[in-house]
Design an enzyme around this catalytic site. Structure first.
Site, PDB file in Angstrom:
ATOM      1  N   SER A  29      52.635  30.920  42.455  1.00 45.96           N
ATOM      2  CA  SER A  29      51.980  30.889  43.758  1.00 45.96           C
ATOM      3  C   SER A  29      52.651  29.923  44.734  1.00 45.96           C
ATOM      4  O   SER A  29      52.601  30.131  45.939  1.00 45.96           O
ATOM      5  CB  SER A  29      50.510  30.495  43.577  1.00 45.96           C
ATOM      6  OG  SER A  29      49.836  31.492  42.836  1.00 45.96           O
ATOM      7  N   GLY A  46      59.748  43.014  38.132  1.00 51.40           N
ATOM      8  CA  GLY A  46      59.756  44.453  37.883  1.00 51.40           C
ATOM      9  C   GLY A  46      61.095  45.072  38.266  1.00 51.40           C
ATOM     10  O   GLY A  46      61.699  44.683  39.268  1.00 51.40           O
ATOM     11  N   ARG A  56      25.126  62.515  28.746  1.00 48.40           N
ATOM     12  CA  ARG A  56      24.767  61.890  27.481  1.00 48.40           C
ATOM     13  C   ARG A  56      23.284  61.531  27.459  1.00 48.40           C
ATOM     14  O   ARG A  56      22.769  60.918  28.392  1.00 48.40           O
ATOM     15  CB  ARG A  56      25.602  60.618  27.322  1.00 48.40           C
ATOM     16  CG  ARG A  56      25.170  59.713  26.202  1.00 48.40           C
ATOM     17  CD  ARG A  56      25.635  60.220  24.860  1.00 48.40           C
ATOM     18  NE  ARG A  56      25.358  59.252  23.812  1.00 48.40           N
ATOM     19  CZ  ARG A  56      25.881  59.314  22.601  1.00 48.40           C
ATOM     20  NH1 ARG A  56      26.710  60.283  22.292  1.00 48.40           N
ATOM     21  NH2 ARG A  56      25.589  58.425  21.694  1.00 48.40           N
ATOM     22  N   GLY A  90      31.325  53.790  22.346  1.00 51.88           N
ATOM     23  CA  GLY A  90      32.509  53.952  21.510  1.00 51.88           C
ATOM     24  C   GLY A  90      33.482  54.965  22.086  1.00 51.88           C
ATOM     25  O   GLY A  90      34.708  54.818  21.967  1.00 51.88           O
ATOM     26  N   THR A 128      46.296  38.928  39.492  1.00 51.00           N
ATOM     27  CA  THR A 128      47.300  37.855  39.492  1.00 51.00           C
ATOM     28  C   THR A 128      48.493  38.160  40.392  1.00 51.00           C
ATOM     29  O   THR A 128      48.933  37.302  41.150  1.00 51.00           O
ATOM     30  CB  THR A 128      47.795  37.611  38.049  1.00 51.00           C
ATOM     31  OG1 THR A 128      46.690  37.190  37.253  1.00 51.00           O
ATOM     32  CG2 THR A 128      48.887  36.554  38.016  1.00 51.00           C
ATOM     33  N   GLU A 152      51.044  39.747  43.312  1.00 51.71           N
ATOM     34  CA  GLU A 152      50.891  39.732  44.778  1.00 51.71           C
ATOM     35  C   GLU A 152      49.954  38.610  45.217  1.00 51.71           C
ATOM     36  O   GLU A 152      49.244  38.740  46.213  1.00 51.71           O
ATOM     37  CB  GLU A 152      50.378  41.088  45.279  1.00 51.71           C
ATOM     38  CG  GLU A 152      51.360  42.220  45.074  1.00 51.71           C
ATOM     39  CD  GLU A 152      52.558  42.141  46.017  1.00 51.71           C
ATOM     40  OE1 GLU A 152      52.382  41.691  47.153  1.00 51.71           O
ATOM     41  OE2 GLU A 152      53.663  42.520  45.589  1.00 51.71           O
TER      42      GLU A 152
END
Lengths: 653, 653
Positions: free
Chosen positions: A157, A190, A322, A412, A433, A435
């Site tokens: 940062s 990246g 469901r 599940g 985190t 950018e």
């Protein structure tokens, strides 16, 4: 249940009906065309969702690269670049395209962000025509891959403290790029481990023995597929997610690049070795350079909101299929979404997703206007930077929270990779985190609000206190009015005087807005008081700041939530009367009241909420959930997430 | 910073010093021996942490199986079985071993849980000597692998509604096991896809055309490595995590097993086809059977707490190495853990982890006593079941929250697989769902508390209302005293009368306990009132329940938090005076006050906290964080997580 649900109607509430295609039009707005192109591309390449699981890391990286190039060929990824170089010349459309891409595999999204947003954006915004002509045409097609080498192992940062050095050698008219120590190696970059030929490297510029601060340079890191001499690249290896993106570490051992490699829009070095810049103040110069990169934050914030949409679409559709446990009356098990708790878990998140969507529209529009303008509007740029920081933080935290809640709400089944949450969760985790770390970004937002106080508390800058609030971007005043005036403005908003808000209807959006405005402005004044008290007592500024840091974050959070609510309220007001308007009105109330409810302790502590009213708000949130429940499927369908992106055959099929 | 930190001492606070080995002894307690054996085994097999990333799914499943067998050979996994079959004869030690195993790879942990806890536990607790003799010796060594086939695609938490049927064929003296429809297929069953030879199958028993409810049967699913005739097995495929466990789906097409395959501890069928049980009430019989499986919940809750320890150990060590942004005074960047915000993010979580650790000690001891007793103590068993449900829910949610916060607190580095959070997050995610969905478990806890009201509100049971509160385990009264008496008891705790709590010192543990007791008991009385009102108005019980469900969850949460605080306070009180006692005292205060702070809106709404006092609590939490800050590394070291399990070379190395 049915009988009970309709009993709400008897009490004056008319259940709205949603026109789904019309609501999608409202959501897609002026960028429906590019969004539909991206949706079509996602469907064409839907197999990547399975390939992300099945392929090994190396093969998946190649697959993602190929996909990025294929999407580039449709024009989808180049919207933000000038037409003369092969781009689309529409910055807003480029953001909308990126947001929509977040419905699909997120390695593809992030690789697009690295190549066209970070690398391409740096060339475009920090470079000049010679760089544009040299690189833009090939990077727009994806033929030329690059990376954005800013972050270092020891410095994320705090960009001003980077350790990489670029020394100007006047004799050779070259810059010499050197990594000074392990903490200065570029990290998490990246495209670095495999595909980048070029890197935009951020380094401390040294000219004639003098440090001129951080600048950006174009440095070849691979030549004909081989790592360039003097460059060392390591692979960051397997990550929690995004394994289709080749992150890596780069070290430079005295790598020489020509003088023209400096991206020289804001500063240059003459052949003889004289440093020149159109911006005299080095601090302002630095933040001007960084500020051009705001687009990445706007993109990631919007992507976070769309990740949340995918998760909520799956969980909502599952919850109306469901059944679990019998209802007492008929022996059939009850649908999950007919449980009050399940409504409480999902529906306020649907409401917040809509709110953040409309807030994203505002920041995207601001970005488009600032970057499309022929003349620089510095205050508008500052507003944009603060707003982008704030919506990025809230949008990405929202994604993390929503994905987790939705996975748990699918039990599940939600844990099986085929049902989408595995990838959504692992891939989007880093959004909070990259950018800009969200906590640092919120401090940046708060700094913008606080800077206004600098004239009153001039010791603040002397003591370097404001520097603590953040090392990033916004450096000048966000709001023109003084806090005292702001408080008066809030009182002006209360038609019946100071007690109006204790009497107003909970579903009055003026009341809701007044509550969030009051919170923000009270927090701002309180924080400034605390800082001033610390300074008056001659305490160590680092300690003073450390002790108020939770107030700093709370202020920024309150500020951004107020902006988000304003965006939602404005949007609802702008719509013509219809079932959609009524439905969004319910949702806006649900967002506003669940936001107030979540911070009701603060409102009670500050005399803005009585105990009775606080409890009434919780009851109203429950009531709104029941009213939104019949609309839930339409509300998530209107987002237009392609069915192929939901996958989850067992949950929604 | 140093000067400011010691200024606290001037105000009367003496900073304690921690004796780390002695604190580890307190934490490990009577099970230090077995815990150290597990730690040693984890270190021996530490390479599995890398193998989890590197191996493909098939190879990793085999590796995990081999590891489980290797660990079994050390006696670590068989502690809970009788000595005569090769076990260790110490149930408490088996839980402690499982908890400690959670420091390592969680596929290994879960495979151990499936084999020895679920499969082995069902044979042990639901079977009789013929099953013990036939299966226990080989299952304890891992030679015989089995699975626990309870959950179905359409039925997870609601076990009473399972769709698989076991019809008794008196002529053949066999049971015929049949899967009736897709929703009745067994699903997510660990060990099913690959390794299980036997399955303990839960099915609706039909004898002479009459349904006798859910019972368990031993069914061979593989013979010589081939799937048995009439059995169909599908692989559940890749999951978010735990990919070393082979989860699968099983269907039975009229599979015949002998009469002796019924696990007949609580019920049997005579050769002629007469159903017999020592427990007349079918509902009670069902819950008695399920209740024997409580050990799984105790295990998973404890594992969640230890997962949190791994994450906090990494994040804390990183926060005392990593610097970010300059302190104003000296030009050096400041350590993360010296920021107030970072303390706020991590240290209350450290405190809560200690609290949950000591609460786990209590439930483990209860389990050990109940299951080691020669005579059944039904009330103790019920207390255990409720407590296990509650601590499982809080422990596993804590794990999810802590892992996320710690990953974010380690920034981009936290995202790399080598730094441990990737596996911790993906693998532990399902803990909140398996062994009972946390929301369902909390409703179970609340039901235990509410059932007490049944005598006052007898309509409750007539209307089937209580059934809504949960379909699981606890069926009788948890607390003997009536709520009114409980409220009196709380008042008795307030030495200065009803207003004492507004004057008491915030660091008085009696005050803290009184606050949590008051909250719980007020919520219980309020919930009962709401339910009664709904019934009196003849409303649909399903709707009544749905509308109070958030109160149900809040009550259970409050109840369990009260138990957790009591466990922590008791533990601190029991220690001899020392730096460790003082440090745990600070931590206990931090847990208590941050817990009250998190729900301060409720306390204000219910007249138990003034605005001034609420703000004072937030200030005190900040002050406690500053006092705990110098102890942080010792506090996480005392957990005794082997360094090899932290991995994270870049963060803690």
């Amino acid at each position: 249940m049915a009988a009970e649900n309709t009993s709400a109607a008897a009490s004056g509430h008319v259940q709205p009906e949603i026109d789904v295609p019309a609501l999608t039009e409202v959501l897609d707005g002026e960028y429906a065309g590019i969004r539909d192109l991206v949706r079509a591309n996602l469907v064409t390449h839907a197999s990547v969702l399975e390939e992300a699981e099945e392929l090994g890391v190396d093969a998946f990286r190649e697959r993602v690269r190929d996909l990025v190039v294929a999407m580039a060929a449709t024009g989808q990824t180049g919207m933000g670049f000038p037409r003369e170089y092969g781009g689309g010349g529409d910055i807003g459309a480029s953001i909308a395209a990126f947001e929509t891409l977040a419905f699909g595999d997120l390695s593809v999204l992030v690789k697009v962000g690295v190549q066209f947003g970070l690398f391409g954006g740096a060339i475009l915004h920090l470079g000049t025509e010679r760089h544009h002509a040299a690189y833009l045409p090939d990077l727009i097609t994806g033929k030329l891959m690059g990376c954005f080498a800013m972050t270092e192992t020891g410095h994320g940062s705090n960009v001003q403290a980077l350790g990489t050095v670029a020394r100007y050698d006047a004799a050779a008219q070259e810059f010499v790029i050197t990594t000074r120590g392990d903490q200065a190696r570029k990290d998490y970059i990246g495209n670095a481990a495999r595909h980048a030929e070029l890197a935009v490297v951020f380094a401390q510029l040294e000219v004639a023995g003098r440090s001129e601060g951080v600048h950006a340079f174009v440095v070849p890191v691979r030549v004909d597929g081989e790592v360039a001499p003097g460059v060392r690249i390591e692979d960051d290896g397997r990550k929690m997610g995004l394994n289709g993106v080749d992150n890596g570490r780069i070290r430079f051992d005295g790598v020489r690049v020509p003088r023209e490699a400096l991206l020289n829009r804001f500063a240059d070095v003459t052949p003889e070795g004289v440093y020149e810049s159109s911006i005299d103040n080095p601090h302002r110069r630095f933040f001007t350079m960084l500020g051009t990169l705001v687009q990445g934050r706007v993109c990631v914030g919007g992507a976070g909101v769309n990740v949340a949409k995918v998760a909520l679409a799956i969980a909502t559709k599952y919850a109306v299929r469901r059944r679990q446990f019998e209802a007492a009356s008929d022996g059939e098990e009850q649908l999950l979404l007919d449980y009050g708790l399940h409504q409480r878990r999902l529906l306020p998140l649907v409401a917040r997703t809509y709110a953040l969507h409309f807030a994203q529209d505002v920041v995207r529009t601001q970005l488009h206007e600032v970057f499309s303008a022929t003349e620089d509007d510095a205050p508008a740029r500052r507003r944009l930077e603060a707003r982008a920081a704030g919506t990025k933080a809230l949008g990405t935290w929202h994604a993390t929270r929503v994905v987790q809640e939705c996975r748990e709400a699918c039990g599940g089944a939600g844990y099986l990779a085929v049902n989408r949450f595995a990838a959504l969760k692992a891939d989007s985790d880093i959004f909070t985190t990259f950018e800009g770390d969200n906590h640092v970004l919120l401090q940046l937002v708060a700094k913008g609000l606080l800077t206004h106080y600098a004239s009153e508390f001039e010791d603040l800058d002397q003591l370097g206190l404001v520097r603590h609030v953040t090392g990033l971007a916004v450096e000048t005043v966000i709001e023109k009015a003084s806090v005292h005036k702001m408080l008066e403005r809030v009182r002006d908003l209360l038609p019946g005087g100071d007690d109006w808000d204790q009497e107003a209807g909970l579903l009055d959006s003026e009341y809701q807005l007044a509550m969030l405005r009051y919170r923000e402005e009270h927090m701002l004044a309180g924080l400034a008081r605390r800082l001033k008290r610390g300074i008056d007592r001659k305490r160590n500024p680092g300690v003073v700041f450390s002790q108020v840091q939770d107030h700093v974050i709370a202020l920024a959070h309150a500020h951004v939530e107020r902006l988000v609510l304003e965006a939602f309220v404005d949007k609802v007001r702008s719509l013509p009367g219809s079932g959609n308007k009524a439905a969004l009105g319910l949702l806006c109330d649900l967002f506003a009241l669940s936001t107030i409810e979540a911070d009701r302790a603060w409102f009670m502590e500050h005399g803005r909420l009585t105990v009775q009213r606080s409890k009434a708000i919780s009851r109203e949130v429950n009531a709104l959930c029941r009213k939104v429940r019949p609309l839930a499927v339409d509300l998530v369908d209107a987002w237009g997430v392609p069915a192929e992106m939901l996958r989850a055959p067992d949950l929604v099929g």
